[in-house]
Design an enzyme around this catalytic site. Structure first.
Site, PDB file in Angstrom:
ATOM      1  N   SER A 159      -4.624  -3.016  14.761  1.00  0.00           N
ATOM      2  CA  SER A 159      -4.358  -1.775  14.059  1.00  0.00           C
ATOM      3  C   SER A 159      -3.248  -1.962  13.018  1.00  0.00           C
ATOM      4  CB  SER A 159      -4.028  -0.676  15.076  1.00  0.00           C
ATOM      5  OG  SER A 159      -4.206   0.594  14.525  1.00  0.00           O
ATOM      6  N   ASP A 197     -15.029   2.639  12.809  1.00  0.00           N
ATOM      7  CA  ASP A 197     -13.728   2.617  13.474  1.00  0.00           C
ATOM      8  C   ASP A 197     -13.327   4.027  13.904  1.00  0.00           C
ATOM      9  OD1 ASP A 197     -10.599   2.962  13.175  1.00  0.00           O
ATOM     10  OD2 ASP A 197     -10.957   0.844  13.613  1.00  0.00           O
ATOM     11  N   HIS A 219     -11.773   1.272  18.452  1.00  0.00           N
ATOM     12  CA  HIS A 219     -10.623   0.871  17.639  1.00  0.00           C
ATOM     13  C   HIS A 219      -9.783  -0.106  18.448  1.00  0.00           C
ATOM     14  CE1 HIS A 219      -7.465   1.275  14.587  1.00  0.00           C
ATOM     15  NE2 HIS A 219      -6.594   1.456  15.563  1.00  0.00           N
TER      16      HIS A 219
END
Length: 415
Positions: free
Chosen positions: A201, A297, A364
């Site tokens: 991330s 995502d 994610h």
């Protein structure tokens, strides 16, 4: 799965005169439970995970390499063994950003583990950091360092500010990066035979920002590569026409002085905010890099494509939380997001020694958790898990550039 908490990133959306909406953007470290759940086989293999205590960086405060509140940064470390004793993984934590258009979050973050080492407790290693060979066949016995994220700018800023209570805020991500890497080099990484820099991330974005700098720390004969997971953030419009990520990244660039980590060739032609986006960063990276990302995502769908306040009533509420609830028209919008991602990845697709695992799962971050990294229930492309594909790429067993078909084509996705 280790539970991590911090305040939400808040974005003020511009609406017609007379209307104001505050959009609470979920932090990047919040992952779908489906992505992090373990299969029975994985749970059996990792029944007693080791709790690892944080290591504070020695002499960091004297170097000004500090978290938002001025405390020293920290990392978590497990020593390698056997054939992996001279191999290293450095993994950068994610967790949103602290920007000038959301100044209240800077003050809030300093009271959490995302702004202060005072709140960092022990954690376990899963996925690519696991020391269990069945769960992590290629990297289980490597030296593994997980770097805590406490600066709010993807380890890239060098500035100071003021919190709401009048105390000082330290935006020292770049100094933290240098201090942590220097300490790890002294711990043995300086004599590594092979090394991998990764992150998830906001940490995946950090990996792209620092990839070539990491490569430069080692002699040329050392095999050094990078892996970014769910870090490919798109500059795209939401349902109301707003560019959420452009607004957030602009605030980060303005507040935290990140220019020193941005590619000079990009800065000569474009605004620093544009150069903070992965689509631009990958044009300048020369180190072999592997990109793991979902075409859908979940964090970006929920907070960049369809954030709260960008659509009337509850028309997108069910879809943005679970792709299985989307109508055909809503799926068409999500396919548009997929198309832009694939377009922006063309540069990486054309680079020799780079790799791609771009699946169509609604998730994610997939490398940190046993369930998505390598288990009977993991997403697969070409009948291989992410762990198998990354291993094939890193060790040069085969070229890996795989992009999935459109949702809902992949039966191995958990959603």
């Amino acid at each position: 799965m280790a539970t991590e908490h911090t305040s939400a990133l808040v974005v003020r959306k511009r609406l017609p005169v007379g209307h104001t909406v505050t959009v609470a953007v979920a932090p990047l470290f919040v992952l779908l439970l489906a992505a992090s759940s373990r299969s029975p086989a994985a749970a059996a293999a990792d029944s007693f995970p080791v709790l690892i205590e944080p290591t504070l960086v020695a002499g960091a405060q004297e170097k000004g390499a500090v978290c938002l509140d001025g405390t020293p940064p920290a990392y978590y470390f497990q020593k390698g063994f056997g054939t992996g004793s001279q191999s290293w993984i450095v993994f950068l934590q994610g967790g949103a950003w602290c920007s000038s258009n959301t100044t209240e979050t800077c003050s809030q973050r300093k009271m959490t583990l995302y702004g202060s080492s005072k709140f960092m407790g022990p954690r376990t290693f899963d996925g690519i950091l696991s020391d269990q060979q069945p769960l992590n066949p290629n990297f289980y016995n490597w030296n593994r360092a997980y770097v805590s994220y406490c600066d709010g700018a993807s380890f890239s800023g060098d500035a100071e500010g003021e919190a709401e209570d009048g105390t000082k805020l330290y935006f020292r991500g770049l100094r933290i990066w240098e201090a942590v890497i220097a300490e790890l080099m002294e711990k043995g990484m300086g004599t590594a035979k092979q090394a991998l820099l990764g992150g998830c991330s906001a940490g995946g974005l950090s990996t792209l920002l620092h990839c070539d700098n990491f490569r430069a720390k080692f002699p040329r004969e050392v095999s050094v590569k990078c892996l970014t997971d769910a870090g490919f953030f798109l500059d795209t419009k939401d349902l109301s026409g707003e560019r959420i990520m452009e607004s957030v990244f602009s605030g980060v660039v303005q507040l935290q002085n990140v220019s020193d980590v941005l590619p000079k060739d990009c800065l000569s032609k474009k605004d620093p905010t544009e150069c903070f986006f992965p689509a631009e960063l990958i044009k300048s990276i020369s180190t072999p890099t592997f990109i793991v990302n979902s075409e859908y995502d979940s964090w970006q769908i929920q907070n960049v494509v369809a954030p709260v306040g960008s659509y009337p009533g509850g028309t997108w509420s069910n879809c943005r939380n679970n792709i299985q609830n989307c109508s055909s028209k809503q799926i068409d919008v999500l396919h548009g997001f997929r198309s832009k991602l694939i377009h922006d990845l063309k540069v990486a697709e054309g680079k020799r020694d780079w790799g791609l695992f771009i699946d169509s799962c609604f998730t994610h971050c997939q490398t940190q958790w046993n369930g998505t990294w390598h288990s009977p229930t993991s997403p697969r492309l070409g009948n291989k898990t992410i762990a198998e594909v990354v291993g094939d790429w890193y060790f040069g067993r085969r070229e890996v550039k795989q992009i999935d078909c459109k949702y809902p084509c992949n039966p191995t996705c958990g959603s």
